[in-house]
Scaffold this active site. Structure first.
Site, mmCIF file in Angstrom:
data_model
loop_
_atom_site.group_PDB
_atom_site.id
_atom_site.type_symbol
_atom_site.label_atom_id
_atom_site.label_comp_id
_atom_site.label_asym_id
_atom_site.label_seq_id
_atom_site.Cartn_x
_atom_site.Cartn_y
_atom_site.Cartn_z
ATOM 1 N N ASP A 80 0.824 -1.214 0.000
ATOM 2 C CA ASP A 80 0.000 0.000 0.000
ATOM 3 C C ASP A 80 0.855 1.259 0.000
ATOM 4 O OD1 ASP A 80 0.778 -0.888 2.698
ATOM 5 O OD2 ASP A 80 -0.293 0.895 3.376
ATOM 6 N N GLU A 175 0.082 -1.196 5.593
ATOM 7 C CA GLU A 175 1.051 -0.777 6.604
ATOM 8 C C GLU A 175 0.812 0.686 6.999
ATOM 9 O OE1 GLU A 175 5.057 1.001 7.865
ATOM 10 O OE2 GLU A 175 3.726 1.563 6.238
HETATM 11 ZN ZN LIG Z 1 6.584 2.611 4.180
#
Ligand SMILES: [Zn+2]
Length: 411
Positions: A80, A175
């Site tokens: 992401d 994340e």
């Molecule tokens: Zn990162």
């Protein structure tokens, strides 16, 4: 280098921008799409145990090329990108043989990467840089890490004469919105040590992060029509303002601290006259000192309650993540070998600290020691984001050396 550049430019064009408001996992389908693409590229390299699980996490294993049993090393990057800047229609611009100076981004000439604001740009003359056109982020955080790991996997599979133990490739989701480790199965990863490839510039080894708690302060007052409020109303907005005003600001705040200093950071306020909720981040490199910060909140609450006996103030503190140095101390080779690998790759390593957390902070806490390594990222989360191809190539060299150093260990 060309194949590394090609990988990077392809990966950044898939929109994987994480969405905090989405309940699903991963938060956007683009992460599944990029994961599928990486899985099929790994298979095309001749790696056969490649899997993308139902959460979108990609796992693959490069089998050992040494005869003895060597520890498994996990190489980790996240699919992401940051929710802070759009990742849709990324048009990477490659600046070959960079001439130096400020870079005006053509899609929005008001966006300029300036040497004055980004001193490392001054050292990039003659290198190959990649920027956006100024209208999106680049997504080098963390597609630089993905490209570096993919290139390493391609190189190692094409060169079976290089001695190394089992290498586990792992691409995680979300994340950037704090969910990177939510669906990771450490038993499935089965590694002795992990490395996240999610760091700035070159030569940095992040072996320390903040320890982090979240405090949610709920302040309840008494709401009543203002016409008849005399002696009866207790405005939670005023109480919350007083609460925040009594927190340290000239010290112990993110605005006034650096390096190893911790802070309390009120970052969200919601509510009305009847009740207000404050969310406050507690951060410190020394985990024990988080308790001092929680105590400070409790003291402020007690003082306010003494002044306003009808006020109700509840504080709930929950742990978020812990300084990875605590877990890394149990496996000092995680950092030592990273240093050795960098020296062998011709880079002088620097041990650095992160005023934040990484996937590695959680993983290390859960038992997989996972420092973070430089991957050529610059100006993260911004349309001014850029990366340097030579730095990414160095990160590939570092990983190839690191695989060999761990390959010498007998498990
Ligand atoms: Zn990162």
């Amino acid at each position: 280098m060309e194949s590394l550049l090609d990988r990077f430019c392809r990966y950044v064009q898939i929109d994987t921008q994480a969405n905090e408001n989405a309940a699903g996992y991963p938060s956007v389908p683009g992460q599944l799409e990029l994961g599928r693409m990486l899985a099929s590229e790994l298979r095309a390299m001749g790696i056969d145990n490649v899997a993308q699980d139902k959460h979108g996490i990609v796992l693959a294993t490069l089998p050992a090329t040494v005869q003895h049993e060597a520890p498994t090393v996990a190489l980790i990057a996240h699919l992401d990108t940051s929710p802070e800047t759009t990742g849709k229609n990324v048009k990477p611009i490659v600046h070959r043989n960079f001439a130096g100076g400020d870079i005006v981004l053509p899609g929005d000439p008001s966006k300029v990467i300036r040497v004055a604001e980004c001193p490392e740009l001054a050292t990039m003359k003659g290198k190959t840089l990649v920027t956006t056109d100024g209208t999106t982020l680049l997504g080098a955080d963390d597609k630089a890490g993905i490209a570096v790991i993919m290139e390493t996997a391609a190189y190692l599979t094409a060169h079976p004469e290089i001695p190394h133990g089992p290498i586990r490739v792992c691409f995680t989701c979300d994340e950037e919105i704090g969910r990177g480790v939510d669906h990771l199965d450490l038993a499935k990863i089965g590694a002795r040590v992990g490395y996240t490839l999610d760091g700035g510039g070159v030569g940095e080894i992040d072996g320390e992060t903040f320890s982090a708690d979240l405090a949610v302060v709920t302040i309840t007052g008494v709401n009543i029509h203002p016409a008849i409020a005399k002696g009866r109303m207790l405005n939670a907005i005023r109480l919350a303002s007083a609460f925040v005003a009594r927190l340290p600001w000239q010290a112990l705040s993110p605005e006034t601290t650096a390096e190893r200093e911790g802070f309390l950071h009120p970052y969200r306020i919601e509510g009305g006259v009847g009740a207000v909720t404050l969310r406050i981040l507690l951060r410190d490199f020394d985990t024990a000192r988080l308790a001092d910060k929680a105590k400070l909140l409790a003291t402020v609450a007690e003082l306010l309650k003494a002044e306003h006996p009808r006020a109700q103030i509840d504080i709930k503190v929950t742990p978020q993540y812990r300084n990875m140095a605590e877990g890394l101390a149990k496996e000092p080779r995680a950092l030592d070998f990273a240093e050795q690998a960098m020296r062998r790759a011709g880079v002088e390593p620097r041990r650095t600290i992160v005023r934040g957390g990484t996937d590695g902070s959680r993983l290390t806490e859960l038992g997989l020691p996972t420092p973070n390594l430089s991957t050529g990222e610059h100006n993260l989360h911004s349309p001014l984001e850029w990366t340097c191809l030579e730095e990414m190539a160095t990160a590939v060299k570092v990983l190839i050396e690191l695989a060999q150093i761990w390959g010498e260990v007998r498990a």
